[in-house]
Write a protein that holds these residues in place. Structure first.
Motif, PDB file in Angstrom:
ATOM      1  N   ARG A   3       0.811  -1.205   0.000  1.00 48.57           N
ATOM      2  CA  ARG A   3       0.000   0.000   0.000  1.00 48.57           C
ATOM      3  C   ARG A   3       0.856   1.272   0.000  1.00 48.57           C
ATOM      4  O   ARG A   3       0.536   2.253  -0.683  1.00 48.57           O
ATOM      5  N   LYS A   6       2.352   1.902  -3.488  1.00 48.20           N
ATOM      6  CA  LYS A   6       1.315   2.395  -4.403  1.00 48.20           C
ATOM      7  C   LYS A   6       1.039   3.874  -4.152  1.00 48.20           C
ATOM      8  O   LYS A   6       0.903   4.665  -5.087  1.00 48.20           O
ATOM      9  N   HIS A   7       0.966   4.226  -2.895  1.00 47.42           N
ATOM     10  CA  HIS A   7       0.713   5.618  -2.528  1.00 47.42           C
ATOM     11  C   HIS A   7       1.852   6.514  -3.021  1.00 47.42           C
ATOM     12  O   HIS A   7       1.619   7.595  -3.585  1.00 47.42           O
ATOM     13  N   ASP A   8       3.096   6.096  -2.823  1.00 49.81           N
ATOM     14  CA  ASP A   8       4.255   6.877  -3.260  1.00 49.81           C
ATOM     15  C   ASP A   8       4.301   6.999  -4.782  1.00 49.81           C
ATOM     16  O   ASP A   8       4.617   8.058  -5.334  1.00 49.81           O
ATOM     17  N   ALA A   9       3.954   5.898  -5.487  1.00 51.91           N
ATOM     18  CA  ALA A   9       3.947   5.927  -6.951  1.00 51.91           C
ATOM     19  C   ALA A   9       2.866   6.875  -7.464  1.00 51.91           C
ATOM     20  O   ALA A   9       3.091   7.643  -8.406  1.00 51.91           O
ATOM     21  N   ALA A  10       1.691   6.838  -6.852  1.00 54.50           N
ATOM     22  CA  ALA A  10       0.606   7.739  -7.259  1.00 54.50           C
ATOM     23  C   ALA A  10       0.989   9.191  -6.984  1.00 54.50           C
ATOM     24  O   ALA A  10       0.720  10.090  -7.796  1.00 54.50           O
ATOM     25  N   ALA A  11       1.636   9.451  -5.852  1.00 55.36           N
ATOM     26  CA  ALA A  11       2.061  10.819  -5.524  1.00 55.36           C
ATOM     27  C   ALA A  11       3.106  11.311  -6.520  1.00 55.36           C
ATOM     28  O   ALA A  11       3.072  12.462  -6.966  1.00 55.36           O
ATOM     29  N   LEU A  13       3.449  10.297  -9.626  1.00 55.32           N
ATOM     30  CA  LEU A  13       2.756  10.518 -10.893  1.00 55.32           C
ATOM     31  C   LEU A  13       2.001  11.845 -10.875  1.00 55.32           C
ATOM     32  O   LEU A  13       2.044  12.609 -11.836  1.00 55.32           O
ATOM     33  N   ARG A  14       1.304  12.130  -9.770  1.00 56.37           N
ATOM     34  CA  ARG A  14       0.587  13.407  -9.643  1.00 56.37           C
ATOM     35  C   ARG A  14       1.558  14.584  -9.738  1.00 56.37           C
ATOM     36  O   ARG A  14       1.255  15.602 -10.364  1.00 56.37           O
TER      37      ARG A  14
END
Length: 130
Positions: A3, A6-11, A13-14
């Motif tokens: 989790r 995933k959170h770090d990857a989404a951040a 990407l944003r």
């Protein structure tokens, strides 16, 4: 992937998307600023041209009203071409006695030639393709 990853990857990407939008926005603002500078410089030059042909043109008011350069040129040309405008011609210079060699109805021909020449020099230029 856990989790946290995933959170770090989404951040990440944003952040990349936000940076790309910021760069695109900065480029768009730069283009608009350049276009506005060209418009303002053109309106100031038009003010000097209008003064030379005896037409009153307020460049400050034109800049504030967001009028396009071509629309301002058209207005100046229309005012100058008005029948009440003084008859002047850059094509026929006065002789030594201060009188124009052209007389009578030929002055109308001089005026038409002057406006034709002014229109040709103010015609919008075609954009150069890269």
């Amino acid at each position: 992937m856990d989790r946290r990853k995933k959170h770090d990857a989404a951040a990440a990407l944003r952040k990349q998307v936000a940076n790309r939008h910021a760069v695109e926005a900065e480029q768009a603002v730069g283009v608009h600023i350049l276009a506005e500078r060209k418009r303002c410089a053109g309106l100031m030059a038009l003010s000097a041209q209008a003064a030379r042909i005896g037409v009153s043109f307020d460049a400050d008011a034109a800049i504030r009203s967001r009028i396009s350069l071509q629309a301002a040129r058209n207005k100046v040309m229309a005012i100058a071409a008005d029948g009440d405008a003084p008859e002047t011609s850059p094509l026929f210079m006065p002789n030594a006695a201060g009188q124009n060699h052209q007389a009578g109805s030929e002055k109308a021909v001089d005026k038409a030639a002057m406006w034709r020449k002014a229109y040709e020099s103010n015609r919008p230029k075609l954009a150069k393709l890269p």
